[in-house]
Design a protein around this motif. Structure first.
Motif, PDB file in Angstrom:
ATOM      1  N   ARG A  77      62.988  36.743  50.919  1.00  0.00           N
ATOM      2  CA  ARG A  77      62.388  35.645  50.936  1.00  0.00           C
ATOM      3  C   ARG A  77      61.194  36.229  51.741  1.00  0.00           C
ATOM      4  N   TYR A 119      58.053  34.346  53.475  1.00  0.00           N
ATOM      5  CA  TYR A 119      58.877  33.639  54.637  1.00  0.00           C
ATOM      6  C   TYR A 119      57.975  34.877  55.748  1.00  0.00           C
ATOM      7  N   HIS A 124      63.911  32.877  59.691  1.00  0.00           N
ATOM      8  CA  HIS A 124      62.606  32.806  58.207  1.00  0.00           C
ATOM      9  C   HIS A 124      62.337  31.662  57.939  1.00  0.00           C
ATOM     10  N   ASP A 125      60.841  31.416  58.364  1.00  0.00           N
ATOM     11  CA  ASP A 125      60.928  30.238  57.643  1.00  0.00           C
ATOM     12  C   ASP A 125      59.245  30.513  56.663  1.00  0.00           C
ATOM     13  N   LEU A 126      58.789  29.097  55.900  1.00  0.00           N
ATOM     14  CA  LEU A 126      57.237  29.183  55.502  1.00  0.00           C
ATOM     15  C   LEU A 126      55.992  28.500  56.903  1.00  0.00           C
ATOM     16  N   GLU A 146      62.489  25.163  57.762  1.00  0.00           N
ATOM     17  CA  GLU A 146      63.761  25.221  58.299  1.00  0.00           C
ATOM     18  C   GLU A 146      63.730  25.161  59.864  1.00  0.00           C
TER      19      GLU A 146
END
Length: 90
Positions: free
Chosen positions: A9, A14, A40-42, A48
């Motif tokens: 990811r 991410y 973990h995120d974009l 998320e």
């Protein structure tokens, strides 16, 4: 060799995201409570985190007051620094 899903990811863009969520106590709405969420995120859309906040509003009684977000890309280009001198030993 198997690559972990968290590492995969990170390669997809991410980044580690931390959100401090301030919410009102259901029994005492004048009091604020703090909750820390990390995943973990974009960046910059944070799908998320948005999904989690939608779940919060649908399922948890504490009304949201504020959300503070911080993120850091874990995988990034190496930082380079120019060297002004050179030393020779023997």
């Amino acid at each position: 060799m198997s690559v972990s899903s968290a590492f995969r990811r990170q390669l997809e863009g991410y980044s580690l995201t931390t959100a401090e969520i301030l919410y009102r106590m259901p029994d005492h709405p004048h009091l604020l409570q703090s909750f820390v969420w990390q995943n973990h995120d974009l960046c910059p859309d944070f799908p998320e985190l948005r999904r989690f906040l939608a779940f919060w509003q649908d399922s948890i009684e504490g009304r949201l007051h504020a959300v503070r977000v911080a993120h850091s890309r874990l995988i990034r280009p190496a930082e380079l620094r120019a060297v002004n001198g050179e030393f020779h030993l023997h």
